[in-house]
Design a protein around this motif. Structure first.
Motif, PDB file in Angstrom:
ATOM      1  N   GLU A  33       2.697  -3.900  -1.818  1.00 35.08           N
ATOM      2  CA  GLU A  33       2.200  -4.776  -2.888  1.00 35.08           C
ATOM      3  C   GLU A  33       1.132  -4.052  -3.715  1.00 35.08           C
ATOM      4  O   GLU A  33       1.116  -4.142  -4.950  1.00 35.08           O
ATOM      5  CB  GLU A  33       1.620  -6.058  -2.287  1.00 35.08           C
ATOM      6  N   ALA A  34       0.229  -3.348  -3.035  1.00 33.94           N
ATOM      7  CA  ALA A  34      -0.827  -2.605  -3.726  1.00 33.94           C
ATOM      8  C   ALA A  34      -0.224  -1.522  -4.617  1.00 33.94           C
ATOM      9  O   ALA A  34      -0.676  -1.297  -5.752  1.00 33.94           O
ATOM     10  CB  ALA A  34      -1.786  -1.986  -2.712  1.00 33.94           C
ATOM     11  N   MET A  35       0.778  -0.833  -4.103  1.00 30.71           N
ATOM     12  CA  MET A  35       1.447   0.201  -4.885  1.00 30.71           C
ATOM     13  C   MET A  35       2.068  -0.386  -6.143  1.00 30.71           C
ATOM     14  O   MET A  35       1.904   0.148  -7.249  1.00 30.71           O
ATOM     15  CB  MET A  35       2.525   0.876  -4.035  1.00 30.71           C
ATOM     16  N   THR A  36       2.765  -1.508  -6.002  1.00 31.26           N
ATOM     17  CA  THR A  36       3.413  -2.146  -7.154  1.00 31.26           C
ATOM     18  C   THR A  36       2.388  -2.608  -8.178  1.00 31.26           C
ATOM     19  O   THR A  36       2.558  -2.400  -9.391  1.00 31.26           O
ATOM     20  CB  THR A  36       4.265  -3.342  -6.685  1.00 31.26           C
ATOM     21  N   ASN A  64     -18.238   0.270  -7.258  1.00 30.97           N
ATOM     22  CA  ASN A  64     -18.624  -0.384  -8.511  1.00 30.97           C
ATOM     23  C   ASN A  64     -17.540  -1.292  -9.076  1.00 30.97           C
ATOM     24  O   ASN A  64     -17.818  -2.421  -9.492  1.00 30.97           O
ATOM     25  CB  ASN A  64     -18.985   0.675  -9.558  1.00 30.97           C
ATOM     26  N   THR A  65     -16.310  -0.801  -9.090  1.00 27.46           N
ATOM     27  CA  THR A  65     -15.211  -1.555  -9.702  1.00 27.46           C
ATOM     28  C   THR A  65     -14.514  -2.469  -8.708  1.00 27.46           C
ATOM     29  O   THR A  65     -14.245  -3.640  -9.008  1.00 27.46           O
ATOM     30  CB  THR A  65     -14.183  -0.588 -10.322  1.00 27.46           C
ATOM     31  N   TYR A  66     -14.247  -1.943  -7.516  1.00 30.91           N
ATOM     32  CA  TYR A  66     -13.450  -2.697  -6.546  1.00 30.91           C
ATOM     33  C   TYR A  66     -14.291  -3.411  -5.491  1.00 30.91           C
ATOM     34  O   TYR A  66     -13.750  -4.124  -4.647  1.00 30.91           O
ATOM     35  CB  TYR A  66     -12.430  -1.764  -5.879  1.00 30.91           C
ATOM     36  N   ILE A  95      -4.044   8.499   2.575  1.00 30.33           N
ATOM     37  CA  ILE A  95      -3.973   9.403   1.429  1.00 30.33           C
ATOM     38  C   ILE A  95      -2.951   8.855   0.442  1.00 30.33           C
ATOM     39  O   ILE A  95      -1.859   8.428   0.832  1.00 30.33           O
ATOM     40  CB  ILE A  95      -3.602  10.842   1.840  1.00 30.33           C
ATOM     41  N   THR A  96      -3.329   8.862  -0.837  1.00 33.79           N
ATOM     42  CA  THR A  96      -2.411   8.440  -1.888  1.00 33.79           C
ATOM     43  C   THR A  96      -2.253   9.580  -2.891  1.00 33.79           C
ATOM     44  O   THR A  96      -3.197  10.322  -3.157  1.00 33.79           O
ATOM     45  CB  THR A  96      -2.923   7.187  -2.625  1.00 33.79           C
ATOM     46  N   TRP A  97      -1.047   9.696  -3.425  1.00 33.12           N
ATOM     47  CA  TRP A  97      -0.744  10.698  -4.457  1.00 33.12           C
ATOM     48  C   TRP A  97       0.049  10.041  -5.568  1.00 33.12           C
ATOM     49  O   TRP A  97       0.894   9.164  -5.316  1.00 33.12           O
ATOM     50  CB  TRP A  97       0.075  11.844  -3.874  1.00 33.12           C
ATOM     51  N   VAL A  98      -0.201  10.426  -6.791  1.00 32.99           N
ATOM     52  CA  VAL A  98       0.558   9.933  -7.942  1.00 32.99           C
ATOM     53  C   VAL A  98       0.836  11.103  -8.874  1.00 32.99           C
ATOM     54  O   VAL A  98      -0.045  11.934  -9.127  1.00 32.99           O
ATOM     55  CB  VAL A  98      -0.205   8.825  -8.703  1.00 32.99           C
ATOM     56  N   GLY A  99       2.043  11.170  -9.403  1.00 33.23           N
ATOM     57  CA  GLY A  99       2.397  12.216 -10.353  1.00 33.23           C
ATOM     58  C   GLY A  99       3.820  12.028 -10.840  1.00 33.23           C
ATOM     59  O   GLY A  99       4.511  11.075 -10.456  1.00 33.23           O
ATOM     60  N   PRO A 121      -7.006   3.680  -7.024  1.00 31.15           N
ATOM     61  CA  PRO A 121      -6.824   2.218  -7.069  1.00 31.15           C
ATOM     62  C   PRO A 121      -5.774   1.681  -6.100  1.00 31.15           C
ATOM     63  O   PRO A 121      -5.874   0.538  -5.653  1.00 31.15           O
ATOM     64  CB  PRO A 121      -6.409   1.968  -8.524  1.00 31.15           C
ATOM     65  N   MET A 122      -4.796   2.504  -5.760  1.00 33.22           N
ATOM     66  CA  MET A 122      -3.772   2.042  -4.831  1.00 33.22           C
ATOM     67  C   MET A 122      -4.387   1.758  -3.458  1.00 33.22           C
ATOM     68  O   MET A 122      -4.098   0.741  -2.823  1.00 33.22           O
ATOM     69  CB  MET A 122      -2.659   3.085  -4.720  1.00 33.22           C
ATOM     70  N   PHE A 123      -5.248   2.667  -3.016  1.00 32.08           N
ATOM     71  CA  PHE A 123      -5.960   2.415  -1.761  1.00 32.08           C
ATOM     72  C   PHE A 123      -6.895   1.224  -1.901  1.00 32.08           C
ATOM     73  O   PHE A 123      -7.000   0.385  -0.998  1.00 32.08           O
ATOM     74  CB  PHE A 123      -6.769   3.638  -1.336  1.00 32.08           C
ATOM     75  N   ALA A 124      -7.587   1.127  -3.043  1.00 28.09           N
ATOM     76  CA  ALA A 124      -8.553   0.039  -3.249  1.00 28.09           C
ATOM     77  C   ALA A 124      -7.877  -1.323  -3.146  1.00 28.09           C
ATOM     78  O   ALA A 124      -8.377  -2.234  -2.475  1.00 28.09           O
ATOM     79  CB  ALA A 124      -9.229   0.196  -4.607  1.00 28.09           C
ATOM     80  N   HIS A 125      -6.734  -1.482  -3.808  1.00 26.88           N
ATOM     81  CA  HIS A 125      -5.996  -2.754  -3.738  1.00 26.88           C
ATOM     82  C   HIS A 125      -5.558  -3.056  -2.306  1.00 26.88           C
ATOM     83  O   HIS A 125      -5.618  -4.199  -1.850  1.00 26.88           O
ATOM     84  CB  HIS A 125      -4.768  -2.702  -4.642  1.00 26.88           C
ATOM     85  N   PHE A 126      -5.112  -2.021  -1.616  1.00 32.35           N
ATOM     86  CA  PHE A 126      -4.668  -2.165  -0.232  1.00 32.35           C
ATOM     87  C   PHE A 126      -5.819  -2.632   0.653  1.00 32.35           C
ATOM     88  O   PHE A 126      -5.682  -3.584   1.440  1.00 32.35           O
ATOM     89  CB  PHE A 126      -4.122  -0.819   0.247  1.00 32.35           C
TER      90      PHE A 126
END
Length: 752
Positions: A325-328, A631-633, A664-668, A690-695
């Motif tokens: 869900e966090a990823m989406t 600060n944000t999350y 660990i998260t990666w995006v590219g 942000p993906m980790f933050a949402h999770f």
């Protein structure tokens, strides 16, 4: 008597009797020929008594929840005692009300069908098939005999049905039937159907749910609950009426149940769909490799599609759902921003070089090229449109697209990888190998090797501290040109290489703010070989480049190996190997093999080094490049971390270390020629963090996860606290400023 003789001597009567006799003889001979195997062997009593049905291998999460299956036919068997009574009642009342009275073939029902259906043309009379006849058909199927196929198959099924009744009790027949009968969506057996349509075991089916599944047996496609809730609900109510009619259910209760809306909780176990498809694909791959080493008690090899194995895994299904869900949530928004940043003149448009190179790498382009046809003819062929399914964050759709259209659509899509492990054991808790397994089979956790960027810097600093460097060592942020490496000049993000600076950072400040210039200087002082040795001790086996840019993460490492090394910072300095299978059992619950955590034998570094690096990476989250977690999350948990961004913003990384979970998260973009348009968009703090933050926000909302979210780091020793007790930065003195060169050059000696 005389009148009878006269009647029988009439020509039409004679011929009628002859025809009748021939018909009877035909049926007798046909039945006998089938009985003795002229139309194929009929299973004997002994063979029926040793029925073996292919059983799906079940994949379970750490709480023994079913998350996937490997099968030819989607089938899971249950014992008779596990079937709810109302399920049996619904089945008998609807499919075979005289089940307990006949011997497999219900002659009374057949006579009723003959009179009503054939003579009176009453289509409401139903069929004469019994549960046992249906079981015979389910077990052995039907063949095409050209002439009289239906009749031959019916006779064969009646013979098999009667033999089944000789061999098995009525309860055993019901058990066999419910474990083999086909339901909607190519699902075999009541347990598989219950799991698929209601996400629960058949043991827990309610009366309406049981009636719904029994109702689909009349026409599995037409009454498919997933495709038509209204039709399925109407059919469910017919089953409830049948239960009332034959005294299996009281009318008032049935009337109340019929008012309830049909609610399905569809859970596909298709290999490409459902929860954690990349994880399940890797489990399958590992299972196939492991199971080759073991044999059944009779010496036969195991078959993962037929032998009903039970595979226990480390995955936590609830956490995996949150991670997906966090990823989406994140990737769907990031994709929009990514496309908008490029505008209409994006590199994935047909007139751009990136697109042209991608076209030429297509297998279809290369095939056409080999035929010798012109570029225009190839282009025409690749421009032919056809109907195809396409992925979109707005929802899957079907469109008329050419190969070129499809390439343009998929070329712009960002992809991702995310892995969470228990750092004490390496047990994989969540696993996301990409944005959608149906369209992107490539696994970005275990297969993809991407440059790791600044996530490599903690390894450089670990080697430095381990080899005697003090945390309060200061380095200038000035850029240096290394003359023996083609005048390579590493710079910091947003910094002019010619800009004069007078600031010096200690190691904590340098790491938490991911200062490139200092990372290279530290590598120069500690030595490339020592960093390589340190990384190997932490569990990374990939051969690393022996060049100064190693400090900036030019090494290409899998996310899976990277997370195992980072676990050492919260596992008493021991690296781990992420693993996913804990145990494999046969269908009877006998353990075939079990697996233990693979923790490296030796500490990778001292307790002192570990505590220093943890404090530095805490600072990354509290005040450095990952401070938006605070600060944000608004995450106030104990978190250490490291962001990472590679050259030209091709890769965004984030490492999150908590006492009980390392993620660990990666995006590219899969096409390495395509990076983010700007650093603000592509930096790891924006693309991956942000993906980790949402999770983690989702974990925080449920007290169930308190053992993870409320855990705290170890208390640093006094030596560590004292050695970190210094100013984060300091300016050069006036004398040093006076004699400081505007542009500094030197040789890089860290590889000598």
């Amino acid at each position: 008597m005389e009148k009878l003789n006269v009647f029988l001597k009439k020509t039409w009567v004679k011929w009628s009797l002859i025809v009748l006799a021939v018909i009877i003889l035909f049926f007798v001979l046909l039945y006998a020929s089938i009985y003795f195997g002229l139309f194929g062997k009929v299973p004997t009593h002994a063979e029926l008594g040793a029925l073996k049905q292919a059983e799906a291998t079940q994949v379970l999460d750490q709480d023994k929840k079913l998350i996937g299956k490997f099968y030819i036919y989607d089938r899971q068997p249950l014992e008779y005692e596990e079937f709810p009574k109302h399920l049996i009642d619904a089945l008998v009342a609807t499919e075979d009300v005289r089940f307990y009275e006949h011997d497999g073939v219900d002659n009374i029902s057949l006579l009723r069908v003959f009179i009503k259906n054939i003579l009176l043309q009453d289509k409401s009379a139903g069929g004469g098939s019994t549960i046992t006849l249906q079981l015979a058909k389910n077990l052995y199927g039907r063949k095409d005999y050209a002439l009289f196929s239906m009749l031959i198959n019916k006779f064969k099924e009646s013979i098999v049905a009667q033999r089944i009744e000789d061999v098995y009790s009525k309860q055993e027949i019901l058990t066999l039937y419910l474990n083999t009968v086909p339901f909607s969506d190519n699902t075999y057996g009541i347990e598989s159907a219950s799991q698929k349509f209601f996400n629960k075991s058949a043991v827990h089916l309610t009366i309406p749910e049981a009636a719904t599944l029994v109702g689909t047996l009349k026409a599995t496609t037409y009454f498919n609950p997933r495709k038509s809730v209204e039709r399925s609900q109407s059919r469910r109510n017919v089953v409830l009426d049948q239960m009332v009619k034959y005294d299996y259910l009281e009318a008032p209760k049935a009337a109340k149940l019929k008012t309830d809306s049909l609610i399905i909780k569809y859970h596909s176990f298709n290999h490409d769909l459902g929860l954690a498809p990349y994880f399940r694909a890797l489990v399958k791959q590992e299972l196939q490799a492991v199971i080759k080493e073991y044999k059944k008690p009779n010496g036969d090899a195991y078959n993962i599609y037929k032998d009903g194995l039970i595979v226990y895994t480390t995955l936590n299904a609830t956490m995996q759902t949150m991670a997906e869900e966090a990823m989406t949530e994140h990737l769907s928004k990031l994709q929009v921003a990514y496309e908008a940043s490029y505008g209409k003149n994006a590199p994935w448009t047909p007139n751009k070089s990136v697109f042209k190179k991608a076209i030429q790498s297509l297998p279809e382009y290369q095939r056409l090229k080999k035929t010798g046809i012109s570029e225009k003819a190839i282009d025409d062929s690749l421009s032919v449109k056809r109907n195809m399914d396409i992925f979109s964050w707005k929802g899957d759709s079907t469109a008329m697209l050419s190969a070129k259209d499809s390439l343009q659509h998929y070329l712009k899509l960002l992809n991702t990888g995310m892995l969470s492990i228990d750092p004490k054991t390496g047990a994989i808790q969540t696993y996301i190998g990409g944005i959608d397994y149906r369209y992107f089979k490539y696994d970005h956790v275990s297969q993809s090797e991407r440059q790791v960027g600044s996530t490599f810097k903690p390894f450089v600093y670990t080697a430095a501290i381990e080899n005697g460097m003090k945390p309060c060592s200061y380095y200038s942020v000035d850029a240096v040109t290394y003359t023996n490496y083609k005048n390579w000049t590493p710079t910091n993000a947003g910094q002019d290489p010619n800009e004069k600076t007078d600031i010096n950072y200690n190691l904590e400040m340098a790491l938490s703010n991911s200062v490139n210039t200092i990372a290279v200087k530290v590598l120069n002082d500690v030595g490339i070989s020592k960093v390589q040795e340190q990384v190997q001790k932490m569990g990374i086996t990939k051969e690393l480049p022996s060049q100064p840019s190693l400090a900036l993460g030019v090494a290409e490492i899998t996310l899976k190996e990277l997370v195992g090394a980072y676990a050492s910072f919260v596992n008493n300095s021991y690296g781990v190997k992420p693993y996913m299978i804990t145990k494999i059992e046969d269908k009877n619950g006998n353990v075939i093999v079990d697996f233990k955590p693979e923790i490296l034998e030796k500490q990778a570094f001292s307790d002192y080094t570990r505590q220093v690096l943890l404090e530095m990476m805490k600072a990354t989250v509290n005040s450095g490049t990952a401070s938006r977690l605070r600060n944000t999350y608004k995450l106030n948990n104990a978190i250490a971390g490291k962001t990472g961004t590679t050259q030209d913003n091709k890769d965004g990384w984030f490492v999150a270390i908590t006492p009980q979970l390392v993620t660990i998260t990666w995006v590219g973009n899969d096409n390495y020629n395509l990076g983010f348009k700007t650093t603000a968009l592509g930096q790891g703090a924006n693309s991956a963090l942000p993906m980790f933050a949402h999770f983690y926000q989702k974990l925080n909302k449920d007290s169930k996860w308190n053992p993870i979210t409320k855990s705290t780091f170890e208390t640093p020793s006094n030596d560590v606290l004292n050695d970190l007790d210094c100013k984060l930065e300091k300016e050069d003195g006036w004398l040093k400023k006076l004699f400081k060169s505007k542009k500094k050059t030197e040789e890089f000696k860290g590889d000598e």
